[in-house]
Scaffold this motif. Structure first.
Motif, PDB file in Angstrom:
ATOM      1  N   LEU A   1      -6.572   1.764  -2.094  1.00  0.00           N
ATOM      2  CA  LEU A   1      -6.953   2.910  -1.265  1.00  0.00           C
ATOM      3  C   LEU A   1      -5.832   3.936  -1.194  1.00  0.00           C
ATOM      4  O   LEU A   1      -6.059   5.144  -1.345  1.00  0.00           O
ATOM      5  CB  LEU A   1      -7.319   2.432   0.151  1.00  0.00           C
ATOM      6  CG  LEU A   1      -8.157   3.414   0.961  1.00  0.00           C
ATOM      7  CD1 LEU A   1      -9.587   3.450   0.424  1.00  0.00           C
ATOM      8  CD2 LEU A   1      -8.186   3.037   2.437  1.00  0.00           C
ATOM      9  N   LYS A   2      -4.608   3.447  -0.988  1.00  0.00           N
ATOM     10  CA  LYS A   2      -3.481   4.387  -0.912  1.00  0.00           C
ATOM     11  C   LYS A   2      -3.185   4.994  -2.292  1.00  0.00           C
ATOM     12  O   LYS A   2      -2.822   6.171  -2.385  1.00  0.00           O
ATOM     13  CB  LYS A   2      -2.225   3.707  -0.344  1.00  0.00           C
ATOM     14  CG  LYS A   2      -2.345   3.257   1.107  1.00  0.00           C
ATOM     15  CD  LYS A   2      -2.881   4.300   2.063  1.00  0.00           C
ATOM     16  CE  LYS A   2      -1.964   5.494   2.288  1.00  0.00           C
ATOM     17  NZ  LYS A   2      -2.554   6.461   3.267  1.00  0.00           N
TER      18      LYS A   2
ATOM     19  N   PRO B   1       0.796  -1.227   0.000  1.00  0.00           N
ATOM     20  CA  PRO B   1       0.000   0.000   0.000  1.00  0.00           C
ATOM     21  C   PRO B   1       0.835   1.287   0.000  1.00  0.00           C
ATOM     22  O   PRO B   1       0.581   2.187  -0.808  1.00  0.00           O
ATOM     23  CB  PRO B   1      -0.830  -0.112   1.275  1.00  0.00           C
ATOM     24  CG  PRO B   1      -0.843  -1.554   1.629  1.00  0.00           C
ATOM     25  CD  PRO B   1       0.344  -2.194   1.027  1.00  0.00           C
ATOM     26  N   TYR B   2       1.819   1.391   0.881  1.00  0.00           N
ATOM     27  CA  TYR B   2       2.545   2.658   0.974  1.00  0.00           C
ATOM     28  C   TYR B   2       3.540   2.826  -0.172  1.00  0.00           C
ATOM     29  O   TYR B   2       3.885   3.947  -0.543  1.00  0.00           O
ATOM     30  CB  TYR B   2       3.215   2.793   2.348  1.00  0.00           C
ATOM     31  CG  TYR B   2       2.179   2.941   3.441  1.00  0.00           C
ATOM     32  CD1 TYR B   2       1.484   4.133   3.598  1.00  0.00           C
ATOM     33  CD2 TYR B   2       1.841   1.871   4.265  1.00  0.00           C
ATOM     34  CE1 TYR B   2       0.494   4.262   4.562  1.00  0.00           C
ATOM     35  CE2 TYR B   2       0.862   1.986   5.232  1.00  0.00           C
ATOM     36  CZ  TYR B   2       0.177   3.183   5.377  1.00  0.00           C
ATOM     37  OH  TYR B   2      -0.813   3.304   6.317  1.00  0.00           O
TER      38      TYR B   2
ATOM     39  N   SER C   1      -6.990  -4.312  -1.833  1.00  0.00           N
ATOM     40  CA  SER C   1      -7.839  -3.155  -1.562  1.00  0.00           C
ATOM     41  C   SER C   1      -7.068  -2.059  -0.840  1.00  0.00           C
ATOM     42  O   SER C   1      -7.288  -0.866  -1.099  1.00  0.00           O
ATOM     43  CB  SER C   1      -9.061  -3.586  -0.742  1.00  0.00           C
ATOM     44  OG  SER C   1      -8.648  -4.299   0.408  1.00  0.00           O
ATOM     45  N   MET C   2      -6.146  -2.424   0.037  1.00  0.00           N
ATOM     46  CA  MET C   2      -5.339  -1.403   0.734  1.00  0.00           C
ATOM     47  C   MET C   2      -4.476  -0.642  -0.267  1.00  0.00           C
ATOM     48  O   MET C   2      -4.287   0.571  -0.170  1.00  0.00           O
ATOM     49  CB  MET C   2      -4.431  -2.057   1.780  1.00  0.00           C
ATOM     50  CG  MET C   2      -5.168  -2.639   2.958  1.00  0.00           C
ATOM     51  SD  MET C   2      -4.038  -3.168   4.286  1.00  0.00           S
ATOM     52  CE  MET C   2      -3.408  -4.701   3.638  1.00  0.00           C
TER      53      MET C   2
ATOM     54  N   GLU D   1      -5.620   7.751  -2.761  1.00  0.00           N
ATOM     55  CA  GLU D   1      -5.218   8.957  -2.022  1.00  0.00           C
ATOM     56  C   GLU D   1      -4.097   9.686  -2.750  1.00  0.00           C
ATOM     57  O   GLU D   1      -3.955  10.904  -2.648  1.00  0.00           O
ATOM     58  CB  GLU D   1      -4.781   8.578  -0.596  1.00  0.00           C
ATOM     59  CG  GLU D   1      -5.948   8.073   0.248  1.00  0.00           C
ATOM     60  CD  GLU D   1      -5.522   7.686   1.676  1.00  0.00           C
ATOM     61  OE1 GLU D   1      -4.347   7.870   2.041  1.00  0.00           O
ATOM     62  OE2 GLU D   1      -6.401   7.192   2.413  1.00  0.00           O
TER      63      GLU D   1
ATOM     64  N   GLY E   1      -3.165 -10.379  -0.406  1.00  0.00           N
ATOM     65  CA  GLY E   1      -4.106  -9.696   0.468  1.00  0.00           C
ATOM     66  C   GLY E   1      -3.966  -8.184   0.484  1.00  0.00           C
ATOM     67  O   GLY E   1      -4.751  -7.485   1.130  1.00  0.00           O
ATOM     68  N   PHE E   2      -2.982  -7.645  -0.234  1.00  0.00           N
ATOM     69  CA  PHE E   2      -2.775  -6.184  -0.257  1.00  0.00           C
ATOM     70  C   PHE E   2      -3.871  -5.428  -1.032  1.00  0.00           C
ATOM     71  O   PHE E   2      -4.141  -4.261  -0.753  1.00  0.00           O
ATOM     72  CB  PHE E   2      -1.445  -5.845  -0.950  1.00  0.00           C
ATOM     73  CG  PHE E   2      -0.211  -6.056  -0.124  1.00  0.00           C
ATOM     74  CD1 PHE E   2      -0.272  -6.160   1.248  1.00  0.00           C
ATOM     75  CD2 PHE E   2       1.044  -6.125  -0.746  1.00  0.00           C
ATOM     76  CE1 PHE E   2       0.875  -6.348   2.005  1.00  0.00           C
ATOM     77  CE2 PHE E   2       2.193  -6.307  -0.002  1.00  0.00           C
ATOM     78  CZ  PHE E   2       2.118  -6.415   1.371  1.00  0.00           C
TER      79      PHE E   2
END
Ligand SMILES: [Co+2]
Ligand SMILES: [Co+2]
Lengths: 448, 448
Positions: free
Chosen positions: A217-218, A183-184, A213-214, A221, A210-211
């Motif tokens: 999301l990031k 994500p990040y 959706s995260m 953003e 499993g990443f």
């Protein structure tokens, strides 16, 4: 309505079932909800290319060109497809005239968005396809195949994106086929791209680790424009994040998609039944646990079990852990290619030989030699000198675009088909034969 | 090591299999990896309470007290359990002496963390359990049951958290049992709590709607201290976000957990086999598609299919949509209770009667009347006046703590057990009998 809504490309008609149902979805499974899908307001519907072409001919007794024409009759939403650059939809490089004709014909029959990638991120392998797509009037999307290595940095991806934009692509896709993009990391990469790249950025991931959706999301953003999602019955596992979930998560935020989740309910119910029937008709496993092993070995879950079974057949399953550790070593030796068709198979089989024979690079498949010779294009880094020496000695390494070596093929293919009893084969049939000769012939035998 | 690592409570031994395998995991399934689980460095291992007590006695022929003692022999990591306040682990309110003894005994046998909740968020129903837990020396965690309604605001949850802290709890848990908590809402809620509440904040969610991991990520950015995760084979679906995935997503960030994913690999392999054997031995469906319907009706997926089947048995499946819409209306009429055991069943059966009989509140189950009478505690809002009038007329409404009406029960229960042939029943057996009388008697018949 938000000022900057996230757009969604729906993958249920292509990558969703390619990932969870062995690409077995039939046109008859799609028909009942095509109109409804068209009314949702997706940025695009991915519905062709990837493994669907092969699967249509090989397993479903469907003509992929007819499928495309049929889809186009109903759909106003742009139809997207996935193209392997100079490989088209196969595993080898084809001559330019085949690539050009393939692209021309598929756009003629309804493709609106061409997503084009090369396993090595060698832009030269994308040039002809990009040009043909632009000439045909399609939206052409250039791909950055995402992987992790010391040489795949934010800067290297920015450079690649610039190279693609310079060649005229309308948008950039970050393609994370194994769910490696954390994500990040996604946030930083997308942020950097949005700051420098003038065309829209689209993100494609798989839920393997499993990443999914995260990571979306990031990326959202950070300003990503389009995300690839699969309708709930074909989401998660080794497929994309879930369409309904992403819409819901953004409701009421600055990046609200504006899509109406209610419209998706009957569609999801239908495709839930389709999944059950595919699982049943083709004896498929359609559910997969999250597997973060992919993060350590960069090997997609499906491939891991293939490798394990190969070892087991040889009574060498005790070497599995060794194989897992050999894969990243071979990948490093071979210049850190991203692992995606065909490089994943090439690295996987090389590592398997190394482990099974107990000596590295004792037996070397032809594809590995070709990779070292530059026949797939430029590897992200040169192949390690001592490995190159061992596998191809002092053979010359191609510095030019590999397809420059391939003379035009269309007329030859046409003649071959005539010889085999199809003198009046359509251009589409010639193209099918070009990409999957044996499978196409078998199909023609039953259908022409 | 990060300065503020996210801590993880592992749920594979309780909520993981309660959510995905009908609470059927046996102690023998746990044993081979208990030591390994203990070595991971979890904040706590959730391994008792919830539905496990009932399941041990009813289906697994296991004494839940013996399970706890056995677990405690191996585990140094605190063992966490879920307690339904004055309901203990059952569906009714019990007398204070039963609650007190139950808490005392479970801490004596190894419970380190007591998570205590009330379906109505009525703190009075938690007071005795909290006090008993504090007296026994356990870590007592007070719960804010999360739901969505006009009266469940950030402010209302802050007030509830303050009320719990005033009663001495060591930490607060936001319990999102249906996966309703959206990522950005979680961010705001946790941010507000971290600013005002002096004890650690823990978040518990379910992946039902697909929000799970995104919600954790935003809660982590807002400063949440502990998240509840399930090891990969028992993650996602209607269970928790995946442990390995959350650890991986945070690696190298400010909130890096510091946990070693490698240690989890053999454990995950083992529990993957356990899931297969539970699915096989108990004929269970262990995979569930993401279902965002829960966001619209607040009904967990499992309950939806129960309701549908109930209607179908009556040949009224055409009323399913009507029932879905009636549920939120009944919930509003009854003062917006969060939907969790037992309120989910109460609202669900009331809505079903309303729809099946074609007239609202014509037939009213006793539990609905009791809810209106205040016998479960204070509803978030008063029951709508005209509905109350219709279902209980002018019956008085209890304004005090419901359990104040219940005289001590322990001696009576003990006498009952003696009468049934167990004059020397242990305190633990009396407590088992208190909570699940019929099931306990059946168990005693086979084991005492
Ligand atoms: Co894909
Ligand atoms: Co739970």
């Amino acid at each position: 309505m938000s000022k900057n809504p996230v757009k969604i490309m729906e993958t249920v008609l292509r990558d969703g079932h390619q990932s969870l149902a062995a690409t077995r979805m039939r046109i008859t499974d799609m028909v009942p909800q095509l109109q409804a899908l068209d009314d949702v307001g997706y940025w695009a519907l991915e519905a062709w290319g990837g493994a669907t072409f092969d699967s249509c001919l090989r397993f479903l007794n469907e003509d992929p060109w007819e499928r495309l024409k049929f889809l186009k009759k109903t759909l106003k939403t742009p139809i997207s497809m996935l193209l392997r650059g100079q490989n088209i939809l196969g595993y080898n490089h084809y001559a330019d005239d085949v690539v050009e004709m393939f692209v021309k014909k598929m756009v003629e029959h309804g493709i609106g968005v061409i997503r084009v990638f090369d396993a090595l991120n060698d832009v030269r392998n994308l040039e002809v396809a990009i040009k043909a797509g632009l000439a045909a009037g399609a939206h052409v999307q250039g791909v950055c195949v995402y992987t992790i290595s010391p040489f795949h940095t934010k800067e290297s991806y920015l450079k690649l994106a610039h190279d693609l934009v310079d060649r005229g692509v309308h948008s950039i896709c970050i393609k994370d086929m194994s769910g490696l993009l954390a994500p990040y990391v996604a946030y930083d990469l997308v942020k950097a791209m949005k700051a420098e790249i003038k065309v829209p950025i689209q993100l494609h991931t798989h839920y393997t680790s499993g990443f999914g959706s995260m990571t979306y999301l990031k990326a959202i953003e950070a300003g990503v424009d389009v995300i690839d999602c699969a309708l709930s019955p074909f989401a998660l596992g080794t497929s994309q994040p879930c369409t309904e979930t992403m819409i819901a998560a953004l409701e009421g935020t600055e990046r609200d998609t504006g899509l109406d989740r209610k419209k998706l309910k009957p569609i999801a119910l239908h495709f839930g039944e389709v999944k059950k029937s595919l699982a049943n008709d083709f004896k498929l496993k359609t559910y997969f646990d999250v597997d973060t092993n992919v993060l350590d070995f960069q090997i997609p879950g499906g491939m891991l079990s293939n490798l394990y079974n190969q070892l087991k057949e040889q009574g060498m399953e005790d070497k599995y852990q060794e194989l897992l550790e050999e894969m990243p070593r071979v990948r490093a030796d071979l210049g850190y290619p991203p692992l995606v068709t065909p490089t994943s198979q090439i690295v996987g089989s090389m590592a398997t030989f190394n482990v099974m024979l107990g000596e590295r690079y004792k037996m070397v498949p032809r594809e590995v030699k070709d990779l070292a010779r530059g026949k797939y294009g430029r590897t992200p880094q040169p192949v390690a000198a001592e490995v190159r020496e061992k596998i191809i000695g002092s053979d010359p390494i191609i510095e030019y675009r590999p397809a420059d070596d391939i003379p035009p093929q269309l007329e030859t293919l046409k003649a071959q088909l005539a010889e085999k009893g199809y003198p009046n084969a359509s251009v589409e049939d010639v193209l099918s034969y070009a990409v999957f000769p044996d499978v196409a012939l078998e199909f023609f035998k039953n259908n022409r």
